[in-house]
Design an enzyme around this catalytic site. Structure first.
Site, PDB file in Angstrom:
ATOM      1  N   ARG A 265       0.841  -1.196   0.000  1.00  0.00           N
ATOM      2  CA  ARG A 265       0.000   0.000   0.000  1.00  0.00           C
ATOM      3  C   ARG A 265       0.877   1.247   0.000  1.00  0.00           C
ATOM      4  NH1 ARG A 265      -4.623  -1.653   4.515  1.00  0.00           N
ATOM      5  NH2 ARG A 265      -5.117  -3.695   3.604  1.00  0.00           N
ATOM      6  N   ARG A 280       3.196   0.940  10.290  1.00  0.00           N
ATOM      7  CA  ARG A 280       2.503   1.291   9.053  1.00  0.00           C
ATOM      8  C   ARG A 280       3.539   1.392   7.940  1.00  0.00           C
ATOM      9  NH1 ARG A 280      -2.534   3.017   8.513  1.00  0.00           N
ATOM     10  NH2 ARG A 280      -2.680   3.661  10.700  1.00  0.00           N
ATOM     11  N   GLU A 352      -5.265  -0.709  16.381  1.00  0.00           N
ATOM     12  CA  GLU A 352      -5.880  -1.687  15.478  1.00  0.00           C
ATOM     13  C   GLU A 352      -4.890  -2.761  15.027  1.00  0.00           C
ATOM     14  OE1 GLU A 352      -7.424  -2.070  10.907  1.00  0.00           O
ATOM     15  OE2 GLU A 352      -7.327  -0.068  11.787  1.00  0.00           O
ATOM     16  N   SER A 355      -9.390  -5.715  11.278  1.00  0.00           N
ATOM     17  CA  SER A 355     -10.704  -5.156  11.001  1.00  0.00           C
ATOM     18  C   SER A 355     -11.516  -6.238  10.309  1.00  0.00           C
ATOM     19  CB  SER A 355     -10.594  -3.916  10.111  1.00  0.00           C
ATOM     20  OG  SER A 355     -11.859  -3.314   9.935  1.00  0.00           O
ATOM     21  N   ARG A 394       2.038  -6.153  13.095  1.00  0.00           N
ATOM     22  CA  ARG A 394       1.516  -5.541  14.321  1.00  0.00           C
ATOM     23  C   ARG A 394       1.459  -6.544  15.463  1.00  0.00           C
ATOM     24  NH1 ARG A 394      -3.040  -1.240  11.913  1.00  0.00           N
ATOM     25  NH2 ARG A 394      -1.530  -0.192  10.528  1.00  0.00           N
TER      26      ARG A 394
END
Length: 429
Positions: A265, A280, A352, A355, A394
């Protein structure tokens, strides 16, 4: 994608749903205007077709009566009608294309059970699990821990690729691989998912199906290859698209799939503390969960999928909470979503790590994925669901920070030790 007929017949309800999502509604005005023109065109075309049919009968009768000249004149008039009808049909098709283009940019309608709210700060906490660790020494974040243990190398990753890439070394790399194996084993052996090894490159049609195109092209890495390939942003993309343009056997539902993949991404616009270390990045890894479900069961399937992802953290002994997204924080394709947030000591808060979302028929309509009930029923769109089970990087961060010791070492959670060749602790070389 939303159903064209539903939007047409429920324009006010869709407008209210978009407003609840804090999403612009101007496209709906264009939709209504184009739909009005489409209806006018169809009405005129139907009227002209009726006139053409009447004229055709009259021509037949004129020919029987020997009135050839008059019949030929009427044929000329019918030919003009045919040309006008063809023009109207082209306008109708163009209007429908424009309406579908508008629909492709509109987000999903929230499920009626989703709490109304303006953004992330209003998300609703559903439950917590585990005990937040207390330390009697000054803690470090995962970057300082990883560097001091020699298991994380950011400088050389930047040299090789650029900022926001990382290299894991030695026991750090083994921990990463152990997490992948552990999650896949849990989801396939205990939770009943079928493991898939998908392509890590996808074409435009595939990304359109999951809602990543056209709206989010800027978040993707597009290859310069003339075939229009993209690096996948998540394994959700190829897993959902396995059955694009297919009809799934009713008896196969619910279908549960899982896959490990790297994810790519651009993370355009991300900044601040989240860009330190590996929280990230442009390239990261996940174990993804995807379900195809019957419409009447999809929200129950969302609950079990979320519990499946939670089980990973429970077995690893990592404290977490589950929050439900309010309308203003839903992702583009989601009708209902939960976030699982793991405790990170360096942030002193939950962040987070997964999700889990129910897209209902939104992606299935874009990708044309249907099922057919028994007894000769008409095909219906399946409901698709997806969630992280979990994000590998994570989880790696959470283990380092929650299991750090005063001497800088990291205790390996017991559930992971069989995947670490029995290693119980990561220590400095």
């Amino acid at each position: 994608m939303l159903d064209l007929h539903y939007v047409r017949e429920n324009l006010d309800a869709v407008r209210a749903a978009l407003e609840a999502r804090r999403s612009p509604t101007t496209a709906l005005e264009d939709f209504a205007r184009i739909d009005g023109e489409r209806r006018r065109v169809i009405a005129e075309s139907d009227n002209l077709n009726g006139g053409r049919n009447t004229a055709s009968r009259e021509i037949g009768q004129l020919m029987k009566d020997g009135k050839r000249d008059e019949a030929e004149k009427r044929r000329g008039e019918v030919g003009q009608l045919k040309e006008r009808i063809a023009e109207l049909d082209r306008k109708r098709d163009e209007a429908e294309r424009n309406m579908n283009e508008i629909l492709s940019t509109l987000p999903n309608v929230p499920h009626e059970s989703v709490p109304v709210g303006t953004g992330e700060s209003e998300n609703v906490e559903m439950r917590r699990w585990g005990t937040i660790p207390e330390f009697d020494f000054t803690t470090k974040d995962h970057v300082d821990l990883g560097l001091s243990l020699g298991v994380l190398d950011l400088e050389r990753a930047t040299k090789i690729a650029g900022a926001r890439f990382s290299i894991l070394r030695g026991a750090g790399a083994r921990l990463n691989r152990a997490l992948i194996d552990f999650m896949l084993e849990l989801h396939t052996r205990e939770h009943g998912y079928t493991e898939i090894v998908p392509p890590f490159i996808a074409n435009g049609d595939t990304l359109f199906g999951t809602g990543h195109l056209p709206k989010f092209e800027g978040d993707l890495f597009k290859l310069t290859d003339e075939r229009g390939f993209y690096l996948i942003p998540t394994a959700e993309v190829p897993l959902t698209s396995l059955y694009r343009n297919e009809t799934i056997d009713f008896s196969a539902l619910p279908m549960k799939l899982t896959a490990y993949s790297p994810c790519f991404r651009s993370e355009a616009g991300s900044y601040g503390r989240d860009t330190r270390g590996i929280y990230r990045q442009h390239q990261f890894e996940k174990v993804e969960l995807v379900k195809f479900a019957l419409p009447e069961n999809s929200n129950d399937e969302l609950e079990t999928m979320t519990r499946d992802a939670e089980k990973v953290l429970q077995l690893l002994g990592l404290p977490y909470r589950v929050v439900e997204h309010v309308t203003g924080d839903l992702g583009f394709s989601a009708a209902k979503s939960y976030d699982i947030e793991v405790w990170l000591p360096s942030y002193n808060e939950f962040r987070e790590i997964s999700s889990c979302s129910n897209y209902e028929a939104f992606a299935a309509r874009r990708a044309s994925i249907r099922f057919k009930r028994a007894g000769g029923a008409k095909p219906e769109y399946v409901h698709t669901l997806n969630g992280s089970g979990l994000a590998i990087g994570r989880t790696w961060i959470a283990i380092l920070e929650n299991y750090q010791q005063a001497d800088g070492s990291i205790v390996i959670p017991e559930a992971l030790r069989p995947y670490m060749n029995g290693l119980e602790k990561i220590i400095a070389p």
